[in-house]
Scaffold this motif. Structure first.
Motif, PDB file in Angstrom:
ATOM      1  N   SER A  99      -7.232 -49.012  71.406  1.00  0.00           N
ATOM      2  CA  SER A  99      -7.083 -50.016  70.350  1.00  0.00           C
ATOM      3  C   SER A  99      -8.229 -51.017  70.382  1.00  0.00           C
ATOM      4  O   SER A  99      -8.690 -51.477  69.328  1.00  0.00           O
ATOM      5  CB  SER A  99      -5.742 -50.746  70.506  1.00  0.00           C
ATOM      6  OG  SER A  99      -4.663 -49.845  70.352  1.00  0.00           O
ATOM      7  N   ILE A 100      -8.706 -51.357  71.578  1.00  0.00           N
ATOM      8  CA  ILE A 100      -9.856 -52.260  71.675  1.00  0.00           C
ATOM      9  C   ILE A 100     -11.093 -51.583  71.097  1.00  0.00           C
ATOM     10  O   ILE A 100     -11.879 -52.207  70.371  1.00  0.00           O
ATOM     11  CB  ILE A 100     -10.089 -52.675  73.133  1.00  0.00           C
ATOM     12  CG1 ILE A 100      -8.917 -53.533  73.635  1.00  0.00           C
ATOM     13  CG2 ILE A 100     -11.403 -53.440  73.277  1.00  0.00           C
ATOM     14  CD1 ILE A 100      -9.018 -53.929  75.085  1.00  0.00           C
ATOM     15  N   ALA A 101     -11.267 -50.288  71.384  1.00  0.00           N
ATOM     16  CA  ALA A 101     -12.413 -49.558  70.840  1.00  0.00           C
ATOM     17  C   ALA A 101     -12.356 -49.495  69.320  1.00  0.00           C
ATOM     18  O   ALA A 101     -13.389 -49.546  68.642  1.00  0.00           O
ATOM     19  CB  ALA A 101     -12.468 -48.152  71.427  1.00  0.00           C
ATOM     20  N   VAL A 102     -11.148 -49.390  68.763  1.00  0.00           N
ATOM     21  CA  VAL A 102     -10.989 -49.300  67.310  1.00  0.00           C
ATOM     22  C   VAL A 102     -11.289 -50.642  66.650  1.00  0.00           C
ATOM     23  O   VAL A 102     -11.994 -50.703  65.632  1.00  0.00           O
ATOM     24  CB  VAL A 102      -9.568 -48.837  66.950  1.00  0.00           C
ATOM     25  CG1 VAL A 102      -9.324 -48.946  65.447  1.00  0.00           C
ATOM     26  CG2 VAL A 102      -9.342 -47.405  67.401  1.00  0.00           C
ATOM     27  N   ARG A 103     -10.769 -51.715  67.204  1.00  0.00           N
ATOM     28  CA  ARG A 103     -10.797 -53.007  66.511  1.00  0.00           C
ATOM     29  C   ARG A 103     -11.706 -54.053  67.148  1.00  0.00           C
ATOM     30  O   ARG A 103     -11.936 -55.096  66.557  1.00  0.00           O
ATOM     31  CB  ARG A 103      -9.378 -53.569  66.422  1.00  0.00           C
ATOM     32  CG  ARG A 103      -8.472 -52.702  65.566  1.00  0.00           C
ATOM     33  CD  ARG A 103      -7.022 -53.139  65.634  1.00  0.00           C
ATOM     34  NE  ARG A 103      -6.226 -52.334  64.726  1.00  0.00           N
ATOM     35  CZ  ARG A 103      -5.754 -51.124  65.012  1.00  0.00           C
ATOM     36  NH1 ARG A 103      -5.990 -50.599  66.207  1.00  0.00           N
ATOM     37  NH2 ARG A 103      -5.055 -50.434  64.128  1.00  0.00           N
ATOM     38  N   GLY A 104     -12.171 -53.809  68.347  1.00  0.00           N
ATOM     39  CA  GLY A 104     -12.967 -54.801  69.042  1.00  0.00           C
ATOM     40  C   GLY A 104     -14.452 -54.530  68.935  1.00  0.00           C
ATOM     41  O   GLY A 104     -14.910 -53.624  68.237  1.00  0.00           O
ATOM     42  N   THR A 105     -15.228 -55.314  69.656  1.00  0.00           N
ATOM     43  CA  THR A 105     -16.680 -55.155  69.686  1.00  0.00           C
ATOM     44  C   THR A 105     -17.063 -54.148  70.767  1.00  0.00           C
ATOM     45  O   THR A 105     -16.240 -53.729  71.590  1.00  0.00           O
ATOM     46  CB  THR A 105     -17.352 -56.493  69.978  1.00  0.00           C
ATOM     47  OG1 THR A 105     -16.968 -56.934  71.292  1.00  0.00           O
ATOM     48  CG2 THR A 105     -16.930 -57.546  68.959  1.00  0.00           C
ATOM     49  N   GLY A 106     -18.343 -53.778  70.773  1.00  0.00           N
ATOM     50  CA  GLY A 106     -18.825 -52.857  71.790  1.00  0.00           C
ATOM     51  C   GLY A 106     -18.700 -53.441  73.187  1.00  0.00           C
ATOM     52  O   GLY A 106     -18.355 -52.732  74.134  1.00  0.00           O
ATOM     53  N   ARG A 107     -18.978 -54.726  73.321  1.00  0.00           N
ATOM     54  CA  ARG A 107     -18.863 -55.359  74.643  1.00  0.00           C
ATOM     55  C   ARG A 107     -17.419 -55.375  75.120  1.00  0.00           C
ATOM     56  O   ARG A 107     -17.144 -55.125  76.299  1.00  0.00           O
ATOM     57  CB  ARG A 107     -19.412 -56.783  74.578  1.00  0.00           C
ATOM     58  CG  ARG A 107     -20.921 -56.857  74.386  1.00  0.00           C
ATOM     59  CD  ARG A 107     -21.401 -58.293  74.387  1.00  0.00           C
ATOM     60  NE  ARG A 107     -22.852 -58.372  74.235  1.00  0.00           N
ATOM     61  CZ  ARG A 107     -23.542 -59.503  74.182  1.00  0.00           C
ATOM     62  NH1 ARG A 107     -22.884 -60.670  74.290  1.00  0.00           N
ATOM     63  NH2 ARG A 107     -24.851 -59.484  74.039  1.00  0.00           N
ATOM     64  N   GLN A 108     -16.512 -55.676  74.214  1.00  0.00           N
ATOM     65  CA  GLN A 108     -15.104 -55.673  74.600  1.00  0.00           C
ATOM     66  C   GLN A 108     -14.661 -54.279  75.032  1.00  0.00           C
ATOM     67  O   GLN A 108     -13.918 -54.125  76.000  1.00  0.00           O
ATOM     68  CB  GLN A 108     -14.249 -56.159  73.433  1.00  0.00           C
ATOM     69  CG  GLN A 108     -14.374 -57.644  73.141  1.00  0.00           C
ATOM     70  CD  GLN A 108     -13.602 -58.055  71.898  1.00  0.00           C
ATOM     71  OE1 GLN A 108     -13.399 -57.264  70.978  1.00  0.00           O
ATOM     72  NE2 GLN A 108     -13.167 -59.308  71.861  1.00  0.00           N
ATOM     73  N   THR A 109     -15.137 -53.265  74.315  1.00  0.00           N
ATOM     74  CA  THR A 109     -14.777 -51.889  74.666  1.00  0.00           C
ATOM     75  C   THR A 109     -15.308 -51.530  76.047  1.00  0.00           C
ATOM     76  O   THR A 109     -14.586 -50.955  76.871  1.00  0.00           O
ATOM     77  CB  THR A 109     -15.329 -50.917  73.613  1.00  0.00           C
ATOM     78  OG1 THR A 109     -14.796 -51.254  72.329  1.00  0.00           O
ATOM     79  CG2 THR A 109     -14.955 -49.492  73.947  1.00  0.00           C
ATOM     80  N   ALA A 110     -16.588 -51.839  76.299  1.00  0.00           N
ATOM     81  CA  ALA A 110     -17.179 -51.527  77.603  1.00  0.00           C
ATOM     82  C   ALA A 110     -16.445 -52.249  78.733  1.00  0.00           C
ATOM     83  O   ALA A 110     -16.158 -51.660  79.783  1.00  0.00           O
ATOM     84  CB  ALA A 110     -18.659 -51.900  77.601  1.00  0.00           C
ATOM     85  N   ALA A 111     -16.135 -53.529  78.506  1.00  0.00           N
ATOM     86  CA  ALA A 111     -15.418 -54.290  79.534  1.00  0.00           C
ATOM     87  C   ALA A 111     -14.031 -53.716  79.768  1.00  0.00           C
ATOM     88  O   ALA A 111     -13.578 -53.583  80.918  1.00  0.00           O
ATOM     89  CB  ALA A 111     -15.320 -55.756  79.120  1.00  0.00           C
ATOM     90  N   ALA A 112     -13.331 -53.355  78.697  1.00  0.00           N
ATOM     91  CA  ALA A 112     -11.983 -52.797  78.831  1.00  0.00           C
ATOM     92  C   ALA A 112     -12.014 -51.487  79.603  1.00  0.00           C
ATOM     93  O   ALA A 112     -11.168 -51.235  80.481  1.00  0.00           O
ATOM     94  CB  ALA A 112     -11.363 -52.591  77.458  1.00  0.00           C
ATOM     95  N   LEU A 113     -12.995 -50.620  79.288  1.00  0.00           N
ATOM     96  CA  LEU A 113     -13.079 -49.340  79.996  1.00  0.00           C
ATOM     97  C   LEU A 113     -13.395 -49.561  81.473  1.00  0.00           C
ATOM     98  O   LEU A 113     -12.852 -48.867  82.341  1.00  0.00           O
ATOM     99  CB  LEU A 113     -14.150 -48.465  79.350  1.00  0.00           C
ATOM    100  CG  LEU A 113     -13.853 -47.985  77.926  1.00  0.00           C
ATOM    101  CD1 LEU A 113     -14.958 -47.088  77.429  1.00  0.00           C
ATOM    102  CD2 LEU A 113     -12.533 -47.245  77.878  1.00  0.00           C
ATOM    103  N   GLY A 114     -14.287 -50.509  81.759  1.00  0.00           N
ATOM    104  CA  GLY A 114     -14.581 -50.801  83.157  1.00  0.00           C
ATOM    105  C   GLY A 114     -13.344 -51.260  83.917  1.00  0.00           C
ATOM    106  O   GLY A 114     -13.090 -50.821  85.050  1.00  0.00           O
ATOM    107  N   VAL A 115     -12.556 -52.128  83.285  1.00  0.00           N
ATOM    108  CA  VAL A 115     -11.329 -52.611  83.925  1.00  0.00           C
ATOM    109  C   VAL A 115     -10.356 -51.464  84.160  1.00  0.00           C
ATOM    110  O   VAL A 115      -9.751 -51.344  85.242  1.00  0.00           O
ATOM    111  CB  VAL A 115     -10.675 -53.709  83.050  1.00  0.00           C
ATOM    112  CG1 VAL A 115      -9.274 -54.039  83.567  1.00  0.00           C
ATOM    113  CG2 VAL A 115     -11.538 -54.962  83.052  1.00  0.00           C
ATOM    114  N   VAL A 116     -10.201 -50.596  83.162  1.00  0.00           N
ATOM    115  CA  VAL A 116      -9.248 -49.490  83.293  1.00  0.00           C
ATOM    116  C   VAL A 116      -9.705 -48.506  84.369  1.00  0.00           C
ATOM    117  O   VAL A 116      -8.882 -48.003  85.151  1.00  0.00           O
ATOM    118  CB  VAL A 116      -9.066 -48.772  81.935  1.00  0.00           C
ATOM    119  CG1 VAL A 116      -8.255 -47.498  82.099  1.00  0.00           C
ATOM    120  CG2 VAL A 116      -8.383 -49.699  80.948  1.00  0.00           C
TER     121      VAL A 116
END
Length: 643
Positions: A99-116
């Motif tokens: 959902s972050i990848a769909v609606r968020g920015t590229g930085r948010q997506t990268a940070a979310a994936l790193g956390v996961v």
């Protein structure tokens, strides 16, 4: 409804899977574990409810629920595998970053994936301890997260494109609905400027002269002179207006600057037409034509017989005159009404319009657009290049699954380096897959032969040749890309046997390199390797053909969806704009016919009656012309009648 469905299904599935099925069977379950898992499941489900509006907080809530579930869930195998008690709800760890990848920015997506990735790897370390398997687990997690990111960004672009298409379609449909009324209002302004005011003045003067004829005989003479002079001016203006309006309207008509210029040349204007980019495209034709027509009409008013330049270069329209030997008005075109209309037309098409006196005398109108027909917007914040880069990384990580297994078997760094270089070289061309799908497909097929080449060259031991088994990831991606985007769609099925052959050859050569050495001569080993390659190339090719066919089917389905969507959305926009043009032209045709039939006839009677000295005839003809004009412009036309 869709917002609630996924969380509800996951929560229900989790509670049924564990502890539900155990409780239904009567198996004992720890009360503390049940409390912890149920609470964590509800928290994670609640987090997923936020995924559309607040995706980043949604991920935080999901991870908080997972942190609670980790110590609470029972260890051991419940139904499928070890530590599977929260198997269902654990999927939320991938849904939230999606959902972050769909609606968020590229930085948010990268940070979310790193956390996961860190979170999942930590969970594995907590459950199974730190060991060699942890690297494989981390790699697999990175692969899945990379796929989630790619799919999420693609979905985000799809959503943005659909929203933009809906906006453009709504705007086009609104233009279509309002085309008839808008054209009628525009022509009403023009007719008011050139005729209504003069006819009304004639009616007022003639009425006064008729009423006061006995007391003021001079008024009649003045009124007749005014009616003759003004009537002729009004008649000339009406003739000019009618001359540049279409006499007929057909379904294939599209306004062209060339035809417009010819119409004004017939009225005495010396027009130079410069079209280095040709006529405007269908998206801008109506706006450009309308602005040019307004501007040229004003050259007739303020610079009759002058030199006029009309230039369209694909992005900008320029109409300028030399003043025609007269003083050019600087108070605005047509008292400001024409300029306002031109600005509105330009803004509707995403452009701007300015007008004013030019150096050396005369007047200039310039309208600038974003592009010829380029109305499609890219509203999404992400770039396809980012998605392709993520895809390259994912393909490299998939290939490295074999490398991870090789490291467990004692592969040294000296061997791993050329393996990684070959895998990166194999996946890197995917960055250009959108621009040159067929070319990149050929490159990936050729670079796949680097794998057996390294083994036969001795850079990688034959016993470790299996590390290249996942190298087909890049080829499969290109099978999908060619099917979805490649030129000559009918030829895209050829990618299936091509990939099967290239991968089968590569793997067969690896098998041949790994044959045991039982003391055969070099010639015997060459023969044995050749026979092995020939024997296995077909079998391995058939195995590869199955996933290649699946990827091709997915790519072909994506192409069909895109083409169907384009036909529905872009076709709908084009159809609406064409219909709007047709309605406007039909309205011009109706008004032009009415002017020919009624208004011009009565207007011509005004100066004729004035010459005869018939003040009553002047008054009656002017009133009849005004009445016919108002009736013509006030008449409502149904959409079907204007099509």
């Amino acid at each position: 409804m869709a917002r609630w469905m996924l969380p509800v299904l996951l929560v229900a599935g989790q509670l049924l899977y564990w502890p539900g099925l155990h409780l239904m069977r009567g198996d004992p379950v720890p009360a503390l574990a049940v409390t912890g898992v149920v609470t964590a499941t509800l928290i994670m489900g609640a987090g997923l409810l936020l995924r559309r509006d607040r995706p980043v907080p949604a991920l935080a809530v999901v991870l908080a629920g997972g942190l609670l579930a980790l110590p609470a869930m029972p260890a051991g195998q419940q139904w499928i595998a070890e530590y599977d008690a929260v198997l269902f709800i654990w999927v939320a760890d991938l849904i939230a970053p999606f959902s972050i990848a769909v609606r968020g920015t590229g930085r948010q997506t990268a940070a979310a994936l790193g956390v996961v990735i860190v979170w999942e790897t930590s969970v594995s370390a907590y459950q199974e301890g730190v060991g060699a398997d942890l690297a494989v687990t981390g790699l697999l997690t990175a692969v899945f997260c990379g796929m989630v990111a790619v799919l999420g960004r693609r979905r985000g672009r799809w959503n943005a494109a659909r929203a933009d298409a809906a906006r453009r379609l709504a705007a086009a449909q609104r233009t279509e609905r309002e085309a008839t009324d808008a054209e009628r209002r525009r022509l009403a302004r023009e007719l008011h400027d050139v005729t209504a005011h003069h006819l009304t003045s004639i009616v007022v003067n003639s009425s006064a002269a008729e009423m006061l004829g006995d007391q003021r005989p001079d008024l009649k003479s003045e009124a007749l002179d005014f009616a003759a002079r003004t009537g002729r001016e009004t008649l000339d203006a009406l003739h000019r207006l009618v001359a540049v309006m279409p006499a007929t309207a057909t379904s294939g008509d599209q306004p062209e600057l060339g035809d417009l210029a010819e119409g004004f040349r017939a009225l005495g204007q010396r027009i130079t037409l410069d079209l280095p980019s040709g006529e405007p495209g269908p998206e801008l034709a109506e706006a450009v034509y309308g602005i040019a027509r307004e501007a040229l009409t004003n050259t007739l008013r303020y610079a009759p017989g002058g030199e006029v330049l009309v230039r369209w270069d694909g992005t900008a329209l320029l109409v300028e005159d030399d003043g025609g030997g007269t003083v050019t008005s600087t108070a605005g075109l047509g008292g400001g009404r024409g300029l306002t209309g031109m600005r509105e037309r330009a803004e509707t098409a995403g452009g701007t319009c300015e007008a004013g006196p030019r150096d050396g005398g005369g007047w200039r109108v310039r309208a600038v657009f974003a592009g010829d027909g380029g109305t499609e917007l890219r509203a999404y914040r992400g770039s396809p290049a980012v998605i392709d880069a993520a895809l390259v990384v994912t393909a490299i990580l998939v290939q490295m699954l074999g490398l991870a297994a090789g490291l467990e078997d004692g592969m040294t760094v000296a061997i791993a380096v050329p393996v990684v270089i070959a895998q990166v070289a194999h996946a890197l061309p995917l960055l250009l897959r959108r621009q040159e799908p067929w070319g990149v497909f050929a490159v990936t097929a050729v670079t796949g032969l680097l794998f057996p080449l390294l083994v036969h060259a001795g850079a990688v031991p034959a016993g470790l040749g299996y590390v290249f088994v996942f190298g087909c990831a890049a080829e499969l991606v290109m099978v999908y890309t060619v099917a979805a985007r490649g030129a000559v769609p009918s030829a895209t099925p050829l990618t299936i046997p091509a990939v099967a052959l290239s991968w089968g050859l590569s793997m067969s050569l690896l098998l041949a390199a790994g044959l045991p050495n039982d003391g055969e001569t070099a010639q015997d080993r060459l023969v044995l390797a050749s026979v092995t390659t020939v024997m296995f190339i077909g079998l391995l090719g058939l195995l590869m053909a199955v996933p290649a066919l699946i990827f091709w089917l997915f790519g072909s389905a994506a192409r069909r969806r895109r083409d169907r969507r384009h036909a529905l959305e872009e076709g709908g926009v084009a159809t609406a704009l064409i219909q709007a043009t047709h309605r406007a032209m039909a309205e011009r045709h109706r008004i032009a016919a009415g002017l020919h039939r009624d208004v011009l006839r009565h207007a011509a009677d005004v100066p004729a009656a004035a010459v005869r000295g018939d003040i009553s005839g002047v008054l009656a003809s002017a009133r009849a012309a005004l009445t016919a004009m108002r009736s013509l412009l006030d008449k409502e036309v149904s959409p079907s009648a204007s099509e």
